[in-house]
Motif scaffolding. Structure first.
Motif, mmCIF file in Angstrom:
data_model
loop_
_atom_site.group_PDB
_atom_site.id
_atom_site.type_symbol
_atom_site.label_atom_id
_atom_site.label_comp_id
_atom_site.label_asym_id
_atom_site.label_seq_id
_atom_site.Cartn_x
_atom_site.Cartn_y
_atom_site.Cartn_z
ATOM 1 N N ALA A 96 0.804 -1.272 0.038
ATOM 2 C CA ALA A 96 -0.031 0.035 -0.121
ATOM 3 C C ALA A 96 0.967 1.065 -0.005
ATOM 4 N N GLN A 97 2.102 1.210 0.582
ATOM 5 C CA GLN A 97 3.003 2.505 0.606
ATOM 6 C C GLN A 97 3.879 2.330 -0.284
ATOM 7 N N ASN A 98 4.603 1.160 -0.685
ATOM 8 C CA ASN A 98 5.743 1.347 -1.698
ATOM 9 C C ASN A 98 5.207 0.938 -2.926
ATOM 10 N N GLY A 99 4.144 0.467 -3.174
ATOM 11 C CA GLY A 99 3.528 0.236 -4.420
ATOM 12 C C GLY A 99 3.854 -1.157 -4.874
ATOM 13 N N LEU A 100 4.784 -2.113 -4.324
ATOM 14 C CA LEU A 100 5.423 -3.266 -4.951
ATOM 15 C C LEU A 100 4.519 -4.194 -4.533
ATOM 16 N N THR A 101 3.802 -5.331 -5.350
ATOM 17 C CA THR A 101 3.044 -6.098 -5.031
ATOM 18 C C THR A 101 3.859 -7.566 -5.471
ATOM 19 N N PRO A 102 3.537 -8.700 -4.683
ATOM 20 C CA PRO A 102 4.262 -9.795 -5.107
ATOM 21 C C PRO A 102 3.765 -10.297 -6.857
ATOM 22 N N PRO A 103 4.816 -10.773 -7.412
ATOM 23 C CA PRO A 103 4.808 -11.331 -8.971
ATOM 24 C C PRO A 103 3.664 -12.271 -9.040
ATOM 25 N N ILE A 104 2.835 -12.234 -10.022
ATOM 26 C CA ILE A 104 1.692 -13.272 -10.401
ATOM 27 C C ILE A 104 2.022 -14.174 -11.624
ATOM 28 N N ARG A 105 1.269 -15.169 -11.824
ATOM 29 C CA ARG A 105 1.465 -16.140 -12.907
ATOM 30 C C ARG A 105 1.064 -15.293 -14.111
ATOM 31 N N PRO A 106 1.448 -15.427 -15.280
ATOM 32 C CA PRO A 106 1.035 -14.676 -16.511
ATOM 33 C C PRO A 106 -0.227 -15.522 -17.112
ATOM 34 N N SER A 107 -1.411 -15.244 -16.306
ATOM 35 C CA SER A 107 -2.416 -15.922 -16.727
ATOM 36 C C SER A 107 -3.805 -15.042 -16.288
ATOM 37 N N LEU A 108 -4.764 -14.763 -17.050
ATOM 38 C CA LEU A 108 -5.944 -14.096 -16.948
ATOM 39 C C LEU A 108 -6.437 -14.202 -15.470
ATOM 40 N N ASP A 109 -6.497 -15.645 -15.100
ATOM 41 C CA ASP A 109 -7.116 -15.921 -13.838
ATOM 42 C C ASP A 109 -6.403 -15.312 -12.866
ATOM 43 N N ALA A 110 -5.177 -15.502 -12.654
ATOM 44 C CA ALA A 110 -4.395 -14.894 -11.560
ATOM 45 C C ALA A 110 -4.365 -13.475 -11.867
ATOM 46 N N PHE A 111 -4.541 -12.766 -12.843
ATOM 47 C CA PHE A 111 -4.723 -11.252 -13.062
ATOM 48 C C PHE A 111 -5.926 -10.922 -12.192
ATOM 49 N N GLU A 112 -6.996 -11.522 -12.559
ATOM 50 C CA GLU A 112 -8.363 -10.946 -11.983
ATOM 51 C C GLU A 112 -8.421 -11.209 -10.530
ATOM 52 N N GLU A 113 -7.809 -12.497 -9.746
ATOM 53 C CA GLU A 113 -7.815 -12.750 -8.468
ATOM 54 C C GLU A 113 -6.961 -11.717 -7.846
ATOM 55 N N TRP A 114 -5.778 -11.140 -8.441
ATOM 56 C CA TRP A 114 -4.946 -10.135 -7.965
ATOM 57 C C TRP A 114 -5.533 -8.779 -7.774
ATOM 58 N N LEU A 115 -6.412 -8.357 -8.912
ATOM 59 C CA LEU A 115 -7.235 -7.234 -9.030
ATOM 60 C C LEU A 115 -8.230 -7.163 -7.727
ATOM 61 N N ASP A 116 -9.121 -8.265 -7.735
ATOM 62 C CA ASP A 116 -10.316 -8.399 -6.731
ATOM 63 C C ASP A 116 -9.501 -8.252 -5.445
ATOM 64 N N SER A 117 -8.496 -8.804 -5.281
ATOM 65 C CA SER A 117 -7.823 -8.853 -3.820
ATOM 66 C C SER A 117 -7.542 -7.566 -3.301
ATOM 67 N N GLY A 118 -7.361 -6.393 -4.123
ATOM 68 C CA GLY A 118 -6.981 -5.271 -3.603
ATOM 69 C C GLY A 118 -5.515 -4.832 -3.277
ATOM 70 N N VAL A 119 -4.593 -5.851 -3.124
ATOM 71 C CA VAL A 119 -3.379 -5.782 -2.662
ATOM 72 C C VAL A 119 -2.629 -4.605 -3.232
ATOM 73 N N TRP A 120 -3.127 -4.187 -4.451
ATOM 74 C CA TRP A 120 -2.216 -3.133 -5.278
ATOM 75 C C TRP A 120 -2.981 -1.746 -4.872
ATOM 76 N N ALA A 121 -3.835 -1.424 -3.918
ATOM 77 C CA ALA A 121 -4.416 -0.289 -3.603
ATOM 78 C C ALA A 121 -3.368 0.385 -3.048
ATOM 79 N N ARG A 122 -3.247 1.604 -3.345
ATOM 80 C CA ARG A 122 -2.213 2.538 -2.907
ATOM 81 C C ARG A 122 -2.771 3.683 -1.973
ATOM 82 N N GLU A 123 -1.967 3.945 -0.978
ATOM 83 C CA GLU A 123 -2.321 5.061 -0.045
ATOM 84 C C GLU A 123 -2.006 6.423 -0.863
ATOM 85 N N PRO A 124 -2.743 7.450 -0.656
ATOM 86 C CA PRO A 124 -2.307 8.634 -1.456
ATOM 87 C C PRO A 124 -0.868 8.874 -1.213
#
Ligand SMILES: Cc1ncc(COP(=O)(O)O)c(C=O)c1O
Ligand SMILES: [Zn+2]
Lengths: 93, 457
Positions: free
Chosen positions: B424-452
């Protein structure tokens, strides 16, 4: 007694000598003795008010005397006083 | 200062001139020589920086009457971009044949960050994009050109970081050997940058001020061209080009306020000289400009003297700040910077590191400009001067961004609670598999959400 390193711009006053040895137990005494021995240095080293010219920085070995006790700093015979233009940092005294 | 620089040389000083000075003057024409800033004595143009009479610092002085008769806006505008378009106000005969392409950086409208700072008309002078990513390319370009004409074989510098890369690259471009002296604890990006150009990097176990003292002695012993020691009068003139560009880019006008990061104080002082010269030679109308300086709280000798109302600058022995580029404890031009700031109704602000880091993040997030620590200090100084009333809401303000954020990559995270692990602070999220499923799971999880990307207060 202390060795004093003379920068090039002052060496005409010391007859070309890079390093001279003058007596003194404190930084102030060494500088006074230096000016007494080489009076031509007076104009560059001493301010009209009697203190050090504000464009001169004096280092005892590696340390700026402003971080020590200025002119009152004690000097050992093995010490070297280095006189440099205030380019290595300047301050109004 | 203005009247001093255009005054005819007093007869007494004139009599000190040697035949050598006359030769130097004839060769250079516009450039009259080096003048002592303390006693006014004129010396021949050469690699010297200390007045033989009083030990004061030397500065390049020009034949302003001649420049006024020759210089024109149209001539300058017709020249190619870069610092040499201001040739008449620089201490060289002609643009050098070899050298990097330096200067003409953009003056950008900073309306988004300006709104956050409460400054309606804010300009950002984006000097993050010079050849080695800092304004130091300007000062080195002038010093290197002179080092070549003086016949030196080695270019050197005492650096707080940015100067090392600038000196190394310029030496490579003009074909000189380079030795750059840096504090051993410098940001690794800056060290490897200088090494990349083939320079010899001399790492000193000590502060900038200690290595600067060493360099004064080395300059004398080795006979090298230290850009900021024995070539300092020429080096410092290069800083003027930032001021000259600002005036030209504003349509040959001066702003109400300029905000400048302060290390030795040379940059701030020389922007003042540039503005005065522009008025003297008739390129801009006179106008009162307030000068605001910024220093890091952990090394703020000039800001401290300003705050105390003192004219004495007490050196800081052990700087303690993430702003390494400005960590000069005993600033060579501090007294002149202080004098200019006081005379113009400006200020010198001291900025805490957390605030600096916050402004680095806000600048990047609102303007798309990634500045190094000195840029964060500059914006922190705008904020502080705005708060104290030195800057008014309707002032036209120019803020100098003098170095690139890629050189201080860790600084933006300073002061965040857990920069190492929090996405949330440094913007760095764990790497994910190169698949659409993995991406959508990652997107839904919200781990990428940044603090202002906020500014710490
Ligand atoms: C990025 C940056 N900005 C500003 C400065 C300040 O320059 P000066 O020493 O002329 O005050 C420096 C000096 O090292 C710097 O590296
Ligand atoms: Zn002088």
């Amino acid at each position: 007694m202390s060795g004093v390193r003379i920068p090039p711009v002052l060496r005409t006053a010391t007859g070309g000598q890079k390093q001279v040895t003058v007596p003194g137990e404190t930084v102030g005494e060494v500088i006074d003795a230096l000016v007494a021995t080489y009076p031509a240095l007076g104009a560059q080293l001493v301010a009209p008010t009697g203190g050090l010219n504000p464009f001169v920085n004096v280092f005892l070995n590696d340390t700026d005397i402003r971080h020590l006790e200025e002119r009152a700093t004690a000097v050992q015979p093995s010490d070297t006083l280095i006189i440099l233009p205030a380019m290595a940092g300047g301050s109004l005294r | 200062m203005t009247t001093q620089t255009i005054d005819p040389t007093p007869a007494a000083t004139e009599s000190l001139l040697t035949a050598e000075t006359d030769a130097a003057r004839a060769a250079d024409g516009r450039v009259r020589g080096l003048r002592c800033r303390n006693c006014g004595r004129l010396e021949a143009l050469g690699p010297s920086y200390v007045c033989a009479a009083c030990f004061g610092p030397l500065e390049v002085t020009y034949d302003y009457a001649r420049i006024r008769a020759e210089i024109q806006r149209a001539t300058i505008e017709a020249r190619p971009p870069g610092i040499w378009r201001y040739l008449e106000l620089l201490p060289v005969d002609a643009p050098p044949e070899r050298g990097l392409n330096v200067g003409s950086s953009p003056l950008l409208k900073g309306s988004r960050i300006g709104r956050e700072l409460g400054v309606e008309r804010l300009w950002l002078k984006d000097d993050t994009r010079n050849p080695t990513l800092s304004f130091k390319d300007r000062v080195v370009a002038v010093a290197a050109a002179r080092a070549v004409t003086f016949g030196f074989d080695t270019l050197a510098c005492a650096s707080t970081g940015n100067l090392a890369g600038a000196t190394a690259a310029a030496a490579a471009a003009v074909g000189l050997r380079a030795f750059v002296f840096v504090p051993a604890d410098l940001e690794p990006a800056k060290i490897s940058h200088a090494l990349a150009y083939g320079a010899t990097v001399v790492r000193i176990d000590g502060t900038y001020d200690e290595l600067n003292r060493l360099c004064l002695e080395v300059a004398d012993e080795e006979g090298w061209a230290f850009v900021n020691v024995n070539l300092r009068p020429f080096y410092a003139e290069g800083s003027k080009t930032l001021g000259l560009e600002i005036a030209e880019q504003l349509g040959w006008r001066l702003p109400d306020v300029v905000v400048v990061p302060v290390a030795s104080g040379a940059l701030l002082t020389k922007i003042g000289k540039a503005f005065e010269e522009l008025v003297d030679v008739g390129l801009v109308e006179p106008r009162p400009v307030r000068f605001v300086g910024g220093q890091a709280e952990g090394c703020s000798p000039v800001a401290t003297a300003f705050g105390n109302g003192s004219s004495e600058i007490l050196p800081v022995r052990n700087p303690d700040t993430i702003v390494k580029s400005l960590a000069i404890g005993s600033p060579a031009d501090g007294r002149y910077a202080l004098e200019l700031v006081r005379r113009t109704g400006g200020s010198v602000e001291s900025v805490p590191d957390r605030t600096t880091a916050g402004w680095i993040r806000r600048l990047a997030a609102t303007e798309g400009i990634y500045a190094e620590t000195a840029g964060g200090v500059t914006l922190g100084a705008v904020e502080a001067a705005r708060r104290s009333g030195v800057i008014q809401p309707d002032d036209e303000v120019v803020a100098l961004l003098t170095g690139n954020g890629l050189k201080t990559p860790d600084a933006r995270l300073f002061g965040l609670t857990d920069p190492g692990s929090s996405a949330a602070q440094n913007g760095l999220t764990p790497p994910i598999r190169p698949s659409l499923d993995a991406f959508e799971e990652w997107l839904d999880s919200g781990v990428w959400a940044r603090e202002p990307a906020g500014v710490a207060s």
